[in-house]
Design a protein around this motif. Sequence first.
Motif, PDB file in Angstrom:
ATOM      1  N   ILE A 279     -26.288  60.476  93.049  1.00 18.02           N
ATOM      2  CA  ILE A 279     -25.689  61.216  94.159  1.00 18.02           C
ATOM      3  C   ILE A 279     -26.632  61.161  95.352  1.00 18.02           C
ATOM      4  O   ILE A 279     -27.827  61.463  95.233  1.00 18.02           O
ATOM      5  N   ASP A 280     -26.097  60.809  96.509  1.00 17.23           N
ATOM      6  CA  ASP A 280     -26.871  60.784  97.748  1.00 17.23           C
ATOM      7  C   ASP A 280     -26.815  62.187  98.373  1.00 17.23           C
ATOM      8  O   ASP A 280     -25.921  62.502  99.154  1.00 17.23           O
ATOM      9  N   LEU A 281     -27.769  63.022  97.997  1.00 21.10           N
ATOM     10  CA  LEU A 281     -27.773  64.397  98.488  1.00 21.10           C
ATOM     11  C   LEU A 281     -28.128  64.472  99.971  1.00 21.10           C
ATOM     12  O   LEU A 281     -27.560  65.261 100.721  1.00 21.10           O
ATOM     13  N   SER A 283     -27.727  62.336 102.572  1.00 20.69           N
ATOM     14  CA  SER A 283     -26.697  61.968 103.542  1.00 20.69           C
ATOM     15  C   SER A 283     -25.618  63.038 103.627  1.00 20.69           C
ATOM     16  O   SER A 283     -25.127  63.358 104.719  1.00 20.69           O
ATOM     17  N   GLN A 284     -25.253  63.576 102.485  1.00 20.13           N
ATOM     18  CA  GLN A 284     -24.228  64.621 102.496  1.00 20.13           C
ATOM     19  C   GLN A 284     -24.750  65.891 103.164  1.00 20.13           C
ATOM     20  O   GLN A 284     -24.027  66.558 103.905  1.00 20.13           O
ATOM     21  N   SER A 287     -24.697  65.425 106.812  1.00 24.94           N
ATOM     22  CA  SER A 287     -23.338  65.372 107.368  1.00 24.94           C
ATOM     23  C   SER A 287     -22.711  66.756 107.461  1.00 24.94           C
ATOM     24  O   SER A 287     -21.609  66.908 107.986  1.00 24.94           O
ATOM     25  N   ILE A 289     -22.107  68.946 104.763  1.00 30.15           N
ATOM     26  CA  ILE A 289     -21.281  69.342 103.630  1.00 30.15           C
ATOM     27  C   ILE A 289     -21.565  70.791 103.227  1.00 30.15           C
ATOM     28  O   ILE A 289     -22.692  71.279 103.359  1.00 30.15           O
ATOM     29  N   ASP A 293     -20.105  72.773  97.602  1.00 31.36           N
ATOM     30  CA  ASP A 293     -19.581  71.488  97.133  1.00 31.36           C
ATOM     31  C   ASP A 293     -20.702  70.625  96.547  1.00 31.36           C
ATOM     32  O   ASP A 293     -20.516  69.944  95.532  1.00 31.36           O
ATOM     33  N   LEU A 294     -21.863  70.659  97.198  1.00 30.51           N
ATOM     34  CA  LEU A 294     -22.993  69.872  96.710  1.00 30.51           C
ATOM     35  C   LEU A 294     -23.466  70.405  95.352  1.00 30.51           C
ATOM     36  O   LEU A 294     -23.786  69.630  94.443  1.00 30.51           O
ATOM     37  N   GLN A 297     -21.182  69.095  92.671  1.00 25.77           N
ATOM     38  CA  GLN A 297     -21.459  67.701  92.313  1.00 25.77           C
ATOM     39  C   GLN A 297     -22.652  67.603  91.368  1.00 25.77           C
ATOM     40  O   GLN A 297     -22.631  66.846  90.400  1.00 25.77           O
TER      41      GLN A 297
END
Length: 330
Positions: A279-281, A283-284, A287, A289, A293-294, A297
């Motif tokens: 998981i690309d934490l 970048s999210q 952005s 997020i 939601d994170l 995931q």
Amino acid sequence: MAAETIDYLRISLIDRCNFRCQYCMPEGTDLQFALQQDLLTDGELLLLLREVLMPAGFRRFRLTGGEPLLRPGVVEITQAIAQFPETLDLSLTTNAFLLKDLAQPLYDAGLRRINISLDSLIPETFDVIIGNRGRSRWKQVWDGIQAAHRAGFDPLKLNVVVIPGINDQEVEALAALTLDRQWHVRFIEFMPIGNQDLFADRGWIDSEQLRQRIRSRWGLTTGWVAGNGPADVFQIPGAKGTIGFISQMSECFCDRCNRMRLSADGWLRPCLLNESSQIDLKSQLRSGIDLQDLRAQVSQLIQAKPEINFKNRESGTTGRYARTMSQIGG
């Protein structure tokens, strides 16, 4: 067999290193280190820990690299993580080259456990392994180990990657470090991750062979040392320290794996040897997020980890990238 509780996170603070160890970054490797702006900032790392990773269940942490002591502000980061009420354990892995001046500040910041790479007691062999061609670096590393000992780190562990024909003849000498010091030497089976050509040429030595060599000289009994890893721990009778064996080649310990890895540029990786389902934490996070939601995931990835472990790697999902051991964080 009950599933392991996944509560241990290895945090890579930086992917750069001041050594080029043969088993990690062999000469000729074209390494593309992350740019400064691509690394998690201190604030982003601490935010992810506090709002995403700790709520998902992570309580035990190890700071790694590259070489973590190259990270600006490593003492302040250490102190911040140590002060989180959720933190049950915090440790650090280093090559000790910069440790002489940082051992006491790190201890004062709340760090209590430290692992140091020491693959040889012979300066010439040591320099060959770390890819050093100038003035020997062995003495500065040894001084760093001594500084950690004086600061009070307990346990103080020394990691030895055993490479046939290079340092395997030193096993007994390294094991002897535990006789009159409360140090903990861990022999690690050579893996085909950082240098597949060297692995193909040299192979690896089964931990049981090393145990038998030590057993035939001094004897061995079952030992114990604090930690979160997969080492099988023994002790020479009467010794102050212990001897551990990390046998990822001869004795698969996927079923005992309790860890994930966070790379310096923000990828959460569930398995060292399987590159799927990351998981690309970062970048999210950048952005915007929603952190809930994170967290969801991360929780889903924790639940999926048993099927992602290396021996079940064919069941993993896609989204892969190829990285060296230094870029993963070991």
